[in-house]
Design a protein around this motif. Sequence first.
Motif, short mmCIF file in Angstrom:
data_model
loop_
_atom_site.label_atom_id
_atom_site.label_comp_id
_atom_site.label_asym_id
_atom_site.label_seq_id
_atom_site.Cartn_x
_atom_site.Cartn_y
_atom_site.Cartn_z
N ARG A 251 10.55 -0.69 9.43
CA ARG A 251 9.68 0.43 9.05
C ARG A 251 10.41 1.77 9.06
O ARG A 251 9.90 2.75 8.54
CB ARG A 251 8.48 0.49 10.01
CG ARG A 251 7.50 -0.66 9.83
CD ARG A 251 6.46 -0.68 10.91
NE ARG A 251 7.05 -0.97 12.22
CZ ARG A 251 6.33 -1.07 13.33
NH1 ARG A 251 5.02 -0.92 13.31
NH2 ARG A 251 6.93 -1.35 14.49
N GLN A 252 11.60 1.79 9.65
CA GLN A 252 12.41 3.00 9.64
C GLN A 252 13.29 3.09 8.40
O GLN A 252 14.03 4.06 8.24
CB GLN A 252 13.28 3.05 10.89
CG GLN A 252 12.50 3.12 12.19
CD GLN A 252 11.58 4.33 12.23
OE1 GLN A 252 12.03 5.45 12.04
NE2 GLN A 252 10.30 4.10 12.47
N SER A 253 13.25 2.08 7.54
CA SER A 253 14.02 2.11 6.30
C SER A 253 13.39 3.09 5.32
O SER A 253 12.22 3.44 5.44
CB SER A 253 14.06 0.71 5.67
OG SER A 253 14.61 -0.23 6.55
N PRO A 254 14.16 3.56 4.32
CA PRO A 254 13.58 4.44 3.30
C PRO A 254 12.42 3.75 2.58
O PRO A 254 12.39 2.52 2.43
CB PRO A 254 14.75 4.69 2.34
CG PRO A 254 15.97 4.43 3.16
CD PRO A 254 15.60 3.34 4.13
N THR A 255 11.45 4.54 2.13
CA THR A 255 10.32 3.99 1.40
C THR A 255 10.75 3.54 0.01
O THR A 255 11.84 3.87 -0.45
CB THR A 255 9.21 5.05 1.26
OG1 THR A 255 9.75 6.21 0.61
CG2 THR A 255 8.66 5.46 2.61
N ASP A 256 9.87 2.78 -0.65
CA ASP A 256 10.15 2.29 -1.99
C ASP A 256 10.34 3.47 -2.94
O ASP A 256 9.40 4.25 -3.15
CB ASP A 256 8.98 1.42 -2.45
CG ASP A 256 9.21 0.77 -3.81
OD1 ASP A 256 10.18 1.16 -4.49
OD2 ASP A 256 8.42 -0.10 -4.18
N PRO A 257 11.54 3.63 -3.54
CA PRO A 257 11.76 4.78 -4.42
C PRO A 257 10.82 4.81 -5.62
O PRO A 257 10.41 5.89 -6.06
CB PRO A 257 13.23 4.60 -4.87
CG PRO A 257 13.84 3.73 -3.83
CD PRO A 257 12.75 2.82 -3.37
N VAL A 258 10.49 3.64 -6.16
CA VAL A 258 9.58 3.60 -7.32
C VAL A 258 8.20 4.10 -6.91
O VAL A 258 7.58 4.92 -7.61
CB VAL A 258 9.50 2.18 -7.89
CG1 VAL A 258 8.48 2.11 -9.02
CG2 VAL A 258 10.88 1.74 -8.38
N GLU A 259 7.69 3.59 -5.80
CA GLU A 259 6.38 4.05 -5.33
C GLU A 259 6.40 5.53 -4.98
O GLU A 259 5.42 6.25 -5.20
CB GLU A 259 5.96 3.22 -4.11
CG GLU A 259 5.63 1.77 -4.41
CD GLU A 259 4.42 1.64 -5.31
OE1 GLU A 259 3.53 2.51 -5.24
OE2 GLU A 259 4.36 0.68 -6.09
N LYS A 260 7.52 5.98 -4.42
CA LYS A 260 7.64 7.40 -4.09
C LYS A 260 7.58 8.26 -5.35
O LYS A 260 6.92 9.31 -5.38
CB LYS A 260 8.96 7.64 -3.34
CG LYS A 260 9.11 9.03 -2.74
CD LYS A 260 8.22 9.20 -1.55
CE LYS A 260 8.50 10.53 -0.85
NZ LYS A 260 7.59 10.75 0.29
N ALA A 261 8.27 7.81 -6.40
CA ALA A 261 8.25 8.55 -7.66
C ALA A 261 6.85 8.55 -8.28
O ALA A 261 6.38 9.57 -8.80
CB ALA A 261 9.26 7.96 -8.63
N LYS A 262 6.15 7.41 -8.22
CA LYS A 262 4.79 7.33 -8.76
C LYS A 262 3.85 8.25 -7.99
O LYS A 262 2.98 8.91 -8.58
CB LYS A 262 4.31 5.89 -8.69
CG LYS A 262 5.00 4.95 -9.69
CD LYS A 262 4.70 3.50 -9.40
CE LYS A 262 3.22 3.21 -9.54
NZ LYS A 262 2.96 1.76 -9.32
N GLU A 263 4.02 8.30 -6.67
CA GLU A 263 3.19 9.18 -5.85
C GLU A 263 3.43 10.64 -6.21
O GLU A 263 2.48 11.43 -6.33
CB GLU A 263 3.47 8.93 -4.38
CG GLU A 263 2.61 9.77 -3.44
CD GLU A 263 2.92 9.50 -1.98
OE1 GLU A 263 2.19 10.03 -1.13
OE2 GLU A 263 3.89 8.77 -1.71
N SER A 264 4.71 11.00 -6.37
CA SER A 264 5.03 12.38 -6.73
C SER A 264 4.47 12.73 -8.10
O SER A 264 3.91 13.83 -8.30
CB SER A 264 6.55 12.58 -6.72
OG SER A 264 7.08 12.34 -5.43
#
Length: 310
Positions: A251-264
């Motif tokens: 859980r300390q790993s970076p979040t999913d970059p694709v999901e992060k981009a979609k959220e932004s």
Amino acid sequence: MKSRFSTTPFPDLFQAALLEFVGTTFFLILGLGGIQSAAALRYASGEPMGSSIEQTLYISTCMGLSLLVSAWMFYRVTGALFNPNISLALLIVGVIDPARFVMYCIAQMLGAIAASGIVVGLSNAPLAVNTALTDTTYAKGVFIEMFITAALVMAVLMLAAEKHEATPFAPIGIGLTLFAAHLWAVYQTGAAMNVARAFGPAVVTGFPDSGHWVYWIGDLLGSLLGAGFYALLKHYKYWRINPGQDASDHRQSPTDPVEKAKESLNNVLSNNSGESPREGSGSGTRASPDEQEGMGRALYPERRPGESMV
């Protein structure tokens, strides 16, 4: 019987020192034996004993792998120090007590002499594993030995004395540190970074080099430098600078970059249209503030000073 100089009963301390003697002898038989074999082959063939790149790589590999293997076998038994300069650094930072330091230093010196005697006794060539200065001055030799010894001390303190996820694999990093230091210093000083390693062959061959004192002074300074830098890191709580580097929780790993981009992107579109972001959009359900705080306490408790490997 315990004393104010030791927290270990003397019979146990004597047994630990005896096993440290065995470990040091084993380490140097493997390391010096490999170097001696190469030298004996050159001696038998009549080739010159030059300091070629091939020879430097061979010596570095012999010593690095020998320490890696030996330390991995003995570090749960005695701590696998094999080096009075490592023992001194651990004494300075409070990992071992004065009685263990003295007993270990004696064992390490005797182990180096025994290993050198065994190596020359099993070889048909003169002992060719002495450390000596080549194409450098005494002053430069002292500083080279100081820096490479400090590097080895830091590897032991940060990888083995400090307890973390990678501690069981500390011998790998320590062996590679010895290998890397040899690549630099074999040609100039012989890369002792261990006064016992320099002392053992010198005793067997009658101290042929007048610059032997370089390994006492330079390696001593390296112990002080490495231990001093480690003490500063501990004093200023180095783990707060870049927290989470030794965490194993996914859980300390970076979040999913694709999901992060979609959220932004969703946030930008929502702000432009005057609507609030949809609930549940982005990377999914997040932990509450209380859960995050509890997770942080579990993952990053206040660390205690480094414990002994022994």
